[in-house]
Design an enzyme around this catalytic site. Structure first.
Site, PDB file in Angstrom:
ATOM      1  N   ASP A 130      45.197  41.077  50.670  1.00 23.27           N
ATOM      2  CA  ASP A 130      43.937  40.427  50.326  1.00 23.27           C
ATOM      3  C   ASP A 130      44.160  39.304  49.318  1.00 23.27           C
ATOM      4  O   ASP A 130      45.093  39.352  48.514  1.00 23.27           O
ATOM      5  CB  ASP A 130      42.954  41.440  49.727  1.00 23.27           C
ATOM      6  N   ARG A 180      43.654  36.095  57.742  1.00 22.89           N
ATOM      7  CA  ARG A 180      42.225  36.423  57.798  1.00 22.89           C
ATOM      8  C   ARG A 180      41.484  35.312  57.067  1.00 22.89           C
ATOM      9  O   ARG A 180      41.779  35.015  55.908  1.00 22.89           O
ATOM     10  CB  ARG A 180      41.933  37.758  57.105  1.00 22.89           C
TER      11      ARG A 180
END
Length: 302
Positions: A130, A180
């Site tokens: 992330d 992402r």
């Protein structure tokens, strides 16, 4: 202003103690957090699989203070991969580098990250790193590139609200890195991030087009119908198969859109967070959409 206030409160230990110790707010957090245990997260992932959705499990936590805390987080991620395999789930894993000691030592953090990626490979799975606040962006990109050069089972996240993101996308694509794409959920200054939503959206579409045209498999993470529509139209125009990318959404957010995408034959992955350190994540979810704040206040006052 509301978003800024909520993000500021996410850093308040006093407010965190109030929210996490209150039975009512703990129950409300369950809309966005699967629970505090791995068993609860596994159950949520299984439920997603049963209705045609993939999952990404995230053991919540960030900015650990000791190497021992970072090693415990690493061990938790190793266990997640084991459970995914044992339960035969269609799921991968997401983690934050500050939870693995990035604030303490980049070299130490890289070692823990590599050990998790090696476990992912052992189970033919994948780890998503992330992206956190902009002060960590450069270090995150560099660490992911270093690990990706040795092991392909790792990817990361790019936030469209940062000016630098187009350059980062080009850099990561040169390494064959899976990305992402999201808009970004942290409080950032106009020195590093687009202050206007229209500019964030415009950059999101530009980056989405770069990703889908790259030939690599990426995740388009959004709950915005306009961004979803732009992605579907671009893929159709370029004859990009529905199997060549996936949409991603957060657990408990816009379940109506989730069902619609699955019904229309798109691949969809649900990001499922769990753990006791859920307060910062919960506050960022409230800050993202006024509807989330309304949900919180309505249920709290009730």
């Amino acid at each position: 202003m509301l978003r800024s206030t909520l993000l500021k409160l996410s850093e308040s230990q006093r407010f965190a103690n109030f929210v996490t110790s209150n039975a009512k707010t703990r129950r409300m957090a369950r809309r966005f957090v699967a629970g505090e245990t791995l068993d609860e997260a596994i159950a949520a992932a299984r439920s997603c699989n049963e209705v045609g959705m993939m999952a990404s499990l995230d053991y919540l936590g960030e900015n650990v203070a000791t190497t021992a805390d970072a090693q415990r987080a690493r061990d938790a991620y190793l266990e997640i991969f084991e459970r995914i395999s044992k339960e035969k789930l269609n799921a991968n894993v997401s983690c934050k580098l500050t939870q693995l000691g990035l604030d303490l030592s980049a070299e130490f953090c890289e070692g823990l990250l590599l050990s998790i990626v090696e476990r992912a490979v052992g189970y033919e799975n994948f780890l998503r790193v992330d992206m956190e606040g902009s002060i960590y962006t450069q270090r995150t990109v560099e660490l992911v590139k270093c690990v990706r050069a040795r092991n392909p089972a790792v990817g990361t996240v790019i936030q469209s609200y940062l000016y630098r993101s187009e350059a980062d996308v080009q850099d990561l694509l040169a390494y064959g890195c899976r990305i992402r794409l999201c808009k970004g959920a942290y409080q950032e200054s106009a020195d590093v991030a687009f202050p206007r939503k229209a500019d964030v959206d415009g950059n999101y579409v530009k980056l989405m087009q770069l990703l889908l045209a790259s030939g690599f498999y990426h995740g388009i993470a959004t709950h915005d119908p306009k961004m979803i529509g732009a992605t579907i139209r671009f893929a159709a125009t370029k004859q990009i198969s529905k199997d060549d990318f996936e949409f991603q959404m957060l657990y408990g957010v816009r379940t109506d859109l989730q069902k619609r995408l699955v019904r229309d034959g798109y691949r969809l992955r649900i990001y499922i967070p769990y753990g006791k350190d859920w307060f910062p994540y919960f506050m960022r979810r409230l800050a993202e959409r006024p509807a989330n704040v309304g949900f919180f206040l309505k249920n709290f006052l009730r």
